[in-house]
Design a protein around this motif. Sequence first.
Motif, PDB file in Angstrom:
ATOM      1  N   MET A  13       7.263   6.788  -8.312  1.00  0.00           N
ATOM      2  CA  MET A  13       8.015   5.755  -9.035  1.00  0.00           C
ATOM      3  C   MET A  13       8.446   6.261 -10.408  1.00  0.00           C
ATOM      4  SD  MET A  13       5.898   2.239  -8.417  1.00  0.00           S
ATOM      5  CE  MET A  13       5.938   1.437  -6.818  1.00  0.00           C
ATOM      6  N   SER A  14       9.536   5.689 -10.880  1.00  0.00           N
ATOM      7  CA  SER A  14       9.926   5.907 -12.274  1.00  0.00           C
ATOM      8  C   SER A  14       8.994   5.055 -13.137  1.00  0.00           C
ATOM      9  CB  SER A  14      11.379   5.464 -12.472  1.00  0.00           C
ATOM     10  OG  SER A  14      11.449   4.047 -12.324  1.00  0.00           O
ATOM     11  N   PRO A  15       8.907   5.320 -14.454  1.00  0.00           N
ATOM     12  CA  PRO A  15       8.064   4.488 -15.323  1.00  0.00           C
ATOM     13  C   PRO A  15       8.434   3.005 -15.237  1.00  0.00           C
ATOM     14  CG  PRO A  15       8.784   6.458 -16.493  1.00  0.00           C
ATOM     15  CD  PRO A  15       9.499   6.461 -15.160  1.00  0.00           C
TER      16      PRO A  15
ATOM     17  N   HIS B 281       0.803  -1.224   0.000  1.00  0.00           N
ATOM     18  CA  HIS B 281       0.000   0.000   0.000  1.00  0.00           C
ATOM     19  C   HIS B 281       0.841   1.282   0.000  1.00  0.00           C
ATOM     20  CE1 HIS B 281       0.417   0.359   4.437  1.00  0.00           C
ATOM     21  NE2 HIS B 281      -0.002   1.607   4.286  1.00  0.00           N
ATOM     22  N   VAL B 282       2.064   1.200   0.497  1.00  0.00           N
ATOM     23  CA  VAL B 282       2.946   2.369   0.423  1.00  0.00           C
ATOM     24  C   VAL B 282       3.475   2.515  -1.002  1.00  0.00           C
ATOM     25  CG1 VAL B 282       5.148   3.345   1.188  1.00  0.00           C
ATOM     26  CG2 VAL B 282       3.566   2.363   2.856  1.00  0.00           C
ATOM     27  N   ALA B 283       3.873   1.395  -1.594  1.00  0.00           N
ATOM     28  CA  ALA B 283       4.326   1.423  -2.989  1.00  0.00           C
ATOM     29  C   ALA B 283       3.207   1.930  -3.894  1.00  0.00           C
ATOM     30  CB  ALA B 283       4.770   0.020  -3.417  1.00  0.00           C
ATOM     31  N   ALA B 284       1.951   1.608  -3.549  1.00  0.00           N
ATOM     32  CA  ALA B 284       0.818   2.040  -4.379  1.00  0.00           C
ATOM     33  C   ALA B 284       0.699   3.558  -4.403  1.00  0.00           C
ATOM     34  CB  ALA B 284      -0.480   1.411  -3.872  1.00  0.00           C
ATOM     35  N   LYS B 285       1.059   4.193  -3.313  1.00  0.00           N
ATOM     36  CA  LYS B 285       1.054   5.668  -3.304  1.00  0.00           C
ATOM     37  C   LYS B 285       2.102   6.191  -4.278  1.00  0.00           C
ATOM     38  CE  LYS B 285       2.685   8.018   0.344  1.00  0.00           C
ATOM     39  NZ  LYS B 285       2.731   8.780   1.612  1.00  0.00           N
ATOM     40  N   ARG B 286       3.294   5.627  -4.218  1.00  0.00           N
ATOM     41  CA  ARG B 286       4.372   6.036  -5.127  1.00  0.00           C
ATOM     42  C   ARG B 286       3.987   5.732  -6.573  1.00  0.00           C
ATOM     43  NH1 ARG B 286       9.181   3.064  -4.390  1.00  0.00           N
ATOM     44  NH2 ARG B 286      10.038   4.733  -5.650  1.00  0.00           N
ATOM     45  N   TYR B 287       3.258   4.629  -6.772  1.00  0.00           N
ATOM     46  CA  TYR B 287       2.793   4.236  -8.102  1.00  0.00           C
ATOM     47  C   TYR B 287       1.758   5.230  -8.638  1.00  0.00           C
ATOM     48  CZ  TYR B 287       0.053   1.585 -11.524  1.00  0.00           C
ATOM     49  OH  TYR B 287      -0.643   1.188 -12.640  1.00  0.00           O
ATOM     50  N   LEU B 288       0.765   5.537  -7.819  1.00  0.00           N
ATOM     51  CA  LEU B 288      -0.298   6.444  -8.264  1.00  0.00           C
ATOM     52  C   LEU B 288       0.247   7.844  -8.561  1.00  0.00           C
ATOM     53  CD1 LEU B 288      -3.208   5.265  -5.965  1.00  0.00           C
ATOM     54  CD2 LEU B 288      -3.199   5.240  -8.463  1.00  0.00           C
ATOM     55  N   CYS B 289       1.222   8.275  -7.782  1.00  0.00           N
ATOM     56  CA  CYS B 289       1.835   9.583  -8.050  1.00  0.00           C
ATOM     57  C   CYS B 289       2.511   9.577  -9.420  1.00  0.00           C
ATOM     58  CB  CYS B 289       2.871   9.932  -6.983  1.00  0.00           C
ATOM     59  SG  CYS B 289       2.109  10.428  -5.433  1.00  0.00           S
ATOM     60  N   ALA B 290       3.008   8.408  -9.822  1.00  0.00           N
ATOM     61  CA  ALA B 290       3.708   8.312 -11.108  1.00  0.00           C
ATOM     62  C   ALA B 290       2.735   8.216 -12.277  1.00  0.00           C
ATOM     63  CB  ALA B 290       4.635   7.093 -11.101  1.00  0.00           C
ATOM     64  N   VAL B 291       1.632   7.497 -12.125  1.00  0.00           N
ATOM     65  CA  VAL B 291       0.777   7.206 -13.287  1.00  0.00           C
ATOM     66  C   VAL B 291      -0.485   8.057 -13.361  1.00  0.00           C
ATOM     67  CG1 VAL B 291       1.631   4.818 -13.413  1.00  0.00           C
ATOM     68  CG2 VAL B 291      -0.521   5.303 -12.219  1.00  0.00           C
ATOM     69  N   GLU B 292      -0.840   8.717 -12.277  1.00  0.00           N
ATOM     70  CA  GLU B 292      -2.106   9.457 -12.287  1.00  0.00           C
ATOM     71  C   GLU B 292      -1.887  10.939 -12.032  1.00  0.00           C
ATOM     72  OE1 GLU B 292      -5.580   6.712 -10.779  1.00  0.00           O
ATOM     73  OE2 GLU B 292      -5.619   8.635  -9.764  1.00  0.00           O
ATOM     74  N   PRO B 293      -1.967  11.739 -13.108  1.00  0.00           N
ATOM     75  CA  PRO B 293      -1.804  13.174 -12.888  1.00  0.00           C
ATOM     76  C   PRO B 293      -2.918  13.642 -11.955  1.00  0.00           C
ATOM     77  CG  PRO B 293      -2.088  12.651 -15.248  1.00  0.00           C
ATOM     78  CD  PRO B 293      -2.367  11.406 -14.483  1.00  0.00           C
ATOM     79  N   GLY B 294      -2.582  14.416 -10.963  1.00  0.00           N
ATOM     80  CA  GLY B 294      -3.634  14.890 -10.061  1.00  0.00           C
ATOM     81  C   GLY B 294      -3.682  14.131  -8.747  1.00  0.00           C
ATOM     82  N   TYR B 295      -3.141  12.904  -8.723  1.00  0.00           N
ATOM     83  CA  TYR B 295      -3.198  12.128  -7.474  1.00  0.00           C
ATOM     84  C   TYR B 295      -2.386  12.803  -6.362  1.00  0.00           C
ATOM     85  CZ  TYR B 295      -2.767   8.436  -4.036  1.00  0.00           C
ATOM     86  OH  TYR B 295      -2.793   7.739  -2.866  1.00  0.00           O
ATOM     87  N   PHE B 296      -1.242  13.299  -6.701  1.00  0.00           N
ATOM     88  CA  PHE B 296      -0.376  13.948  -5.710  1.00  0.00           C
ATOM     89  C   PHE B 296      -1.130  15.057  -4.968  1.00  0.00           C
ATOM     90  CE2 PHE B 296       2.693  17.200  -4.410  1.00  0.00           C
ATOM     91  CZ  PHE B 296       3.604  16.441  -3.689  1.00  0.00           C
ATOM     92  N   GLY B 297      -1.960  15.793  -5.717  1.00  0.00           N
ATOM     93  CA  GLY B 297      -2.715  16.894  -5.135  1.00  0.00           C
ATOM     94  C   GLY B 297      -3.727  16.456  -4.087  1.00  0.00           C
ATOM     95  N   LEU B 298      -4.080  15.165  -4.076  1.00  0.00           N
ATOM     96  CA  LEU B 298      -5.053  14.640  -3.110  1.00  0.00           C
ATOM     97  C   LEU B 298      -4.402  14.292  -1.770  1.00  0.00           C
ATOM     98  CD1 LEU B 298      -6.944  12.045  -5.381  1.00  0.00           C
ATOM     99  CD2 LEU B 298      -7.680  14.379  -4.822  1.00  0.00           C
TER     100      LEU B 298
END
Length: 183
Positions: free
Chosen positions: A132-134, A99-116
Amino acid sequence: MNPVDELAALFEGEGGAEYLGEEVTQAEHMLQAAALAEAEGAPAHLVAAALLHDIGHFHGTVTGRDLMEGGLDNRHSHTGADWLARHFGPEVTEPVRLHVAAKRYLCAVEPGYFGLLSEASVHTLRVQGGPMSPEEAGRFEERDGARDAVLVRRWDERAKDPEHPTPGFDHFRPLLEGLLVRD
Ligand code: FE
């Protein structure tokens, strides 16, 4: 002790602690994550994963969170998942682990997630390694439980509302009992 009683004791004891600057306690946060999962009709193993996702933050038998507060990642997702693996199968433990990696993943693949992310969550993202890197994101998608970890992560992110009605731990007892691995 029955593992569900042991979990109940953690929720009642350590769980009452402040959750790293959020407006809910650690226990309220986890109960709320599980309630959100349940309200969306998630299967039992995912409600359990949401409920137990931060168990690795607790002191005592699980781990300390002093390192985290000192600005270091205490690897709470792994210590939590390893502890849970004594009693639950991978369908519960792997989303917790990731679940921690999923945060790093979502920040990488979903524009706007970081803002949440909450302020505390942005801070921990930094010590957890940042987005995460690609390549890392591609590898993450291959892992068992990755998709479920992303679901847990979204409930996790929303489960910080002090106004949200939150059920007690006992509400989830039957569900947990039904998932225990007995040998
Ligand atoms: Fe959390």
